[in-house]
Structures are given as C-alpha cells and as structure tokens.
Design a protein around this motif. Structure first.
Motif, mmCIF file in Angstrom:
data_model
loop_
_atom_site.group_PDB
_atom_site.id
_atom_site.type_symbol
_atom_site.label_atom_id
_atom_site.label_comp_id
_atom_site.label_asym_id
_atom_site.label_seq_id
_atom_site.Cartn_x
_atom_site.Cartn_y
_atom_site.Cartn_z
ATOM 1 N N ASP A 56 -60.990 -6.164 -53.102
ATOM 2 C CA ASP A 56 -59.934 -5.195 -52.822
ATOM 3 C C ASP A 56 -59.156 -4.819 -54.077
ATOM 4 O OD1 ASP A 56 -60.644 -5.191 -50.169
ATOM 5 O OD2 ASP A 56 -59.052 -6.563 -49.541
ATOM 6 N N VAL A 57 -58.980 -5.768 -55.005
ATOM 7 C CA VAL A 57 -58.244 -5.494 -56.239
ATOM 8 C C VAL A 57 -58.974 -4.442 -57.076
ATOM 9 C CG1 VAL A 57 -57.504 -6.474 -58.445
ATOM 10 C CG2 VAL A 57 -57.087 -7.721 -56.315
ATOM 11 N N GLY A 58 -60.299 -4.535 -57.119
ATOM 12 C CA GLY A 58 -61.089 -3.523 -57.820
ATOM 13 C C GLY A 58 -61.330 -3.764 -59.285
ATOM 14 N N GLY A 59 -60.882 -4.912 -59.809
ATOM 15 C CA GLY A 59 -61.130 -5.187 -61.217
ATOM 16 C C GLY A 59 -60.678 -6.576 -61.601
ATOM 17 N N ALA A 60 -61.181 -7.060 -62.737
ATOM 18 C CA ALA A 60 -60.810 -8.399 -63.201
ATOM 19 C C ALA A 60 -61.128 -8.547 -64.674
ATOM 20 C CB ALA A 60 -61.558 -9.471 -62.408
ATOM 21 N N THR A 74 -71.764 -16.269 -74.524
ATOM 22 C CA THR A 74 -70.426 -16.027 -73.996
ATOM 23 C C THR A 74 -70.214 -14.536 -73.783
ATOM 24 O OG1 THR A 74 -69.358 -15.748 -76.169
ATOM 25 C CG2 THR A 74 -69.526 -18.000 -75.310
ATOM 26 N N ALA A 75 -69.255 -14.228 -72.931
ATOM 27 C CA ALA A 75 -68.834 -12.838 -72.715
ATOM 28 C C ALA A 75 -67.393 -12.850 -72.247
ATOM 29 C CB ALA A 75 -69.717 -12.155 -71.674
ATOM 30 N N THR A 76 -66.608 -11.913 -72.732
ATOM 31 C CA THR A 76 -65.216 -11.819 -72.307
ATOM 32 C C THR A 76 -64.769 -10.364 -72.326
ATOM 33 O OG1 THR A 76 -62.968 -12.637 -72.729
ATOM 34 C CG2 THR A 76 -64.327 -12.166 -74.657
ATOM 35 N N GLY A 77 -63.971 -9.987 -71.350
ATOM 36 C CA GLY A 77 -63.488 -8.612 -71.276
ATOM 37 C C GLY A 77 -63.105 -8.246 -69.862
ATOM 38 N N THR A 78 -63.062 -6.949 -69.591
ATOM 39 C CA THR A 78 -62.647 -6.462 -68.279
ATOM 40 C C THR A 78 -63.783 -5.726 -67.581
ATOM 41 O OG1 THR A 78 -61.774 -4.422 -69.252
ATOM 42 C CG2 THR A 78 -60.236 -6.240 -68.947
ATOM 43 N N LEU A 79 -63.714 -5.773 -66.259
ATOM 44 C CA LEU A 79 -64.725 -5.144 -65.413
ATOM 45 C C LEU A 79 -64.026 -4.539 -64.209
ATOM 46 C CD1 LEU A 79 -67.903 -4.957 -65.112
ATOM 47 C CD2 LEU A 79 -67.726 -6.981 -63.652
ATOM 48 N N SER A 80 -64.421 -3.326 -63.826
ATOM 49 C CA SER A 80 -63.881 -2.724 -62.615
ATOM 50 C C SER A 80 -65.026 -2.207 -61.765
ATOM 51 C CB SER A 80 -62.905 -1.596 -62.942
ATOM 52 O OG SER A 80 -63.542 -0.556 -63.652
ATOM 53 N N TRP A 81 -64.793 -2.096 -60.465
ATOM 54 C CA TRP A 81 -65.835 -1.685 -59.527
ATOM 55 C C TRP A 81 -65.217 -0.770 -58.482
ATOM 56 C CZ3 TRP A 81 -64.608 -6.772 -60.694
ATOM 57 C CH2 TRP A 81 -63.687 -7.395 -59.832
ATOM 58 N N GLY A 82 -66.043 -0.306 -57.575
ATOM 59 C CA GLY A 82 -65.542 0.611 -56.554
ATOM 60 C C GLY A 82 -65.445 2.011 -57.106
ATOM 61 N N ALA A 83 -64.266 2.633 -56.985
ATOM 62 C CA ALA A 83 -64.082 4.002 -57.459
ATOM 63 C C ALA A 83 -64.266 4.104 -58.966
ATOM 64 C CB ALA A 83 -62.699 4.515 -57.066
ATOM 65 N N ARG A 84 -63.951 3.026 -59.690
ATOM 66 C CA ARG A 84 -64.106 3.012 -61.142
ATOM 67 C C ARG A 84 -65.160 1.990 -61.519
ATOM 68 N NH1 ARG A 84 -58.403 2.433 -64.004
ATOM 69 N NH2 ARG A 84 -59.667 3.101 -65.781
ATOM 70 N N VAL A 248 -61.990 -16.091 -63.815
ATOM 71 C CA VAL A 248 -61.626 -14.767 -63.303
ATOM 72 C C VAL A 248 -60.111 -14.617 -63.271
ATOM 73 C CG1 VAL A 248 -61.848 -13.163 -61.366
ATOM 74 C CG2 VAL A 248 -63.693 -14.796 -61.848
ATOM 75 N N SER A 249 -59.631 -13.513 -63.825
ATOM 76 C CA SER A 249 -58.210 -13.170 -63.731
ATOM 77 C C SER A 249 -58.129 -11.784 -63.117
ATOM 78 C CB SER A 249 -57.544 -13.167 -65.111
ATOM 79 O OG SER A 249 -57.672 -14.425 -65.743
ATOM 80 N N ALA A 250 -57.720 -11.708 -61.863
ATOM 81 C CA ALA A 250 -57.664 -10.423 -61.175
ATOM 82 C C ALA A 250 -56.635 -9.517 -61.836
ATOM 83 C CB ALA A 250 -57.328 -10.615 -59.698
ATOM 84 N N LEU A 251 -56.990 -8.244 -61.993
ATOM 85 C CA LEU A 251 -56.068 -7.260 -62.524
ATOM 86 C C LEU A 251 -55.229 -6.691 -61.399
ATOM 87 C CD1 LEU A 251 -58.519 -5.347 -64.889
ATOM 88 C CD2 LEU A 251 -56.976 -7.207 -65.494
ATOM 89 N N ALA A 252 -54.098 -6.122 -61.733
ATOM 90 C CA ALA A 252 -53.301 -5.429 -60.738
ATOM 91 C C ALA A 252 -54.072 -4.243 -60.204
ATOM 92 C CB ALA A 252 -51.977 -4.963 -61.340
ATOM 93 N N ALA A 253 -53.882 -3.916 -58.940
ATOM 94 C CA ALA A 253 -54.619 -2.814 -58.325
ATOM 95 C C ALA A 253 -54.456 -1.551 -59.163
ATOM 96 C CB ALA A 253 -54.115 -2.559 -56.907
#
Length: 262
Positions: A56-60, A74-84, A248-253
């Motif tokens: 539901d958050v849509g990114g992390a 290793t890998a580090t960074g941000t990922l979003s899904w759904g509409a983005r 995992v660190s969930a991002l704000a919606a």
C-alpha cells in the motif's frame, strides 16, 4: 528470485483471503477468545498483513546483501511500484560498482567506465554477471529480478506456501520486533508467482534442482504498526549456502524517490 505477483495481483489476493475468512486481514488483529483475551494472531496472518501494508505504501528503501560460495554482492537505494515503476540502486558485484535504474519497466545498468546495459523486467536476468550460467529462458538465480521486486511480494509468497512459525520478539535497530521463520519447496514457492508461465516455472525449478536445492528458507521480521522490516532468504545446495538479507525502510506514501538524473 524470479518475478513475483504484480502489486495489483498481490492486493487482490490478500483482499480475497480477507473476504473468505469473513474479515479483513487487519481485523484479525482484534480477534478475541471466549474468555475475552486477545487471541494470538497466526504468523501467516501477521506476515500477509505486513506485506499488504508495504504494498500500500508503494515504495521503500532497500539494503540487500547476498553472501554465498560465489562471493558477496550488495545493493542499496530506493524502489517504487504500482503507479510509479521506478528504482535507483547502487550495486556491487563481480563487475564492480554500478548504478541500476528502473523506469516504466525499462532497466539500465552502468558500471564505472563501461557503457550502460539495457533490459526490461522480463529479461532482467540478462544483466546478471552469472547470466552465462542461466537456465533455459534466462533465469540466472534471481539476483536482478529480486532487486526490482517489491519485497512484500516475497514475504507474501512464503506466507502463502510455507509453514511459518514464530521465534518470538527480539531487538532490531532498538525496536522490539517479531521474528518469523518458514520454508517451502522450490516448486511451491515459485508457483506462488501467478505470472510465471508453466515453461518459465519449470526452468526456474530445474535451475535450483540441478544445484541440489529442494527448499527455500525464509526469515521475516515485522515491527510495530505491521511494518515489514527485514527478510532473509536461505538457499542450501550442493555448492554451499547462499543467504540474501534485505533490510526494508518504507517510504512515506507518494514519496518514492525517482531515479537519479530524471
């Protein structure tokens, strides 16, 4: 990991589960025993709820470490899904340090001093340095497809197919969290991906079986507020054990960071 259910399919499956049990997944937290005390929530329900919350958050932000007989990645960074459908990850592997970006299903991987390499979600495994050892159909062990997949999808697959047990509470980054552990056969675990064709599924299962892997082990850590905080996949085969840990660190919606340079 091969591609796992798209977010829409994940949400639909979770909602269907809630409907068939006569309550939503969130409502199960309030179940009471005849004596009035709160009933224990089954590990499967906790993990499914946490997977849905992350979806539901849509990114992390993700921090991934793979360690095994072939070395450390290793890998580090941000990922979003759904509409983005976007991502921006720094990766280190046998080729050195690289930048992996995702936008609308298109992948670009550029190592320092080398021209970028391109793929899409269906051919992501071609970017793996071990792609030469890929199974028919291109499966090379799932490192690349795992990096661009919502981590909640993997927790969902294990909760749906494996037997999860509780290891109790423990401290993680100064917070008390619940730790769950389970396993599932290779065939059952990857069959939970409703988008794998029969041919692709057979190739993935064969890739593991040829390496003496019969089951996939998973540890899942869930924090307060039904937050999916950490995953650990353990694969034991004839060449040794490979452990992949994802923090995992969930991002704000609506706050998922777009790839650099866009």
């Amino acid at each position: 990991m091969p591609p796992t259910p798209r977010p829409a399919l994940l949400a639909a499956a979770l909602l269907l589960l809630g409907a068939t049990t006569g309550c939503s997944l969130l409502a199960v937290q309030d179940t009471r025993t005849p004596g009035g005390a709160a009933a224990p929530v089954p590990p499967r329900q906790v993990v499914l709820t946490a997977a849905q919350a992350l979806d539901d958050v849509g990114g992390a932000r993700i921090d991934v470490v793979e360690e095994g007989p072939d070395g450390r990645r290793t890998a580090t960074g941000t990922l979003s899904w759904g509409a983005r459908d976007e991502g921006a990850l720094t990766v280190t592997d046998e080729r050195g340090a690289g930048q992996l970006t995702v936008r609308d299903g298109a992948l670009d991987l550029a190592y320092q001093g080398a021209p970028p390499r391109h793929a899409d979600r269906d051919t992501a495994e071609s970017l793996d340095p071990r792609a030469a050892d890929a199974a028919p159909g291109g499966y090379a062990g799932g490192w690349m497809t795992g990096l661009i997949t919502n981590p909640g999808s993997r927790a969902y697959a294990m909760a749906q197919t494996g037997k999860l047990g509780s290891l109790g509470g423990e401290q993680l980054a100064g917070v008390t969290v619940a730790h769950y552990r389970g396993s599932a056969t290779v065939a059952e675990y990857f069959a939970a991906d409703g988008e794998l064709t029969p041919g692709r599924l057979a190739a993935v299962v064969d890739w593991y079986h040829r390496r003496g892997v019969q089951a996939i082990g998973y540890d899942v850590w869930v924090g307060p507020g039904e937050q999916l905080l950490k995953l650990r996949e353990t694969v034991r085969g004839s060449a040794g054990t490979t452990v992949t840990t994802t923090d995992v660190s969930a991002l704000a919606a609506g706050d998922a960071t777009p790839p650099a340079g866009t």
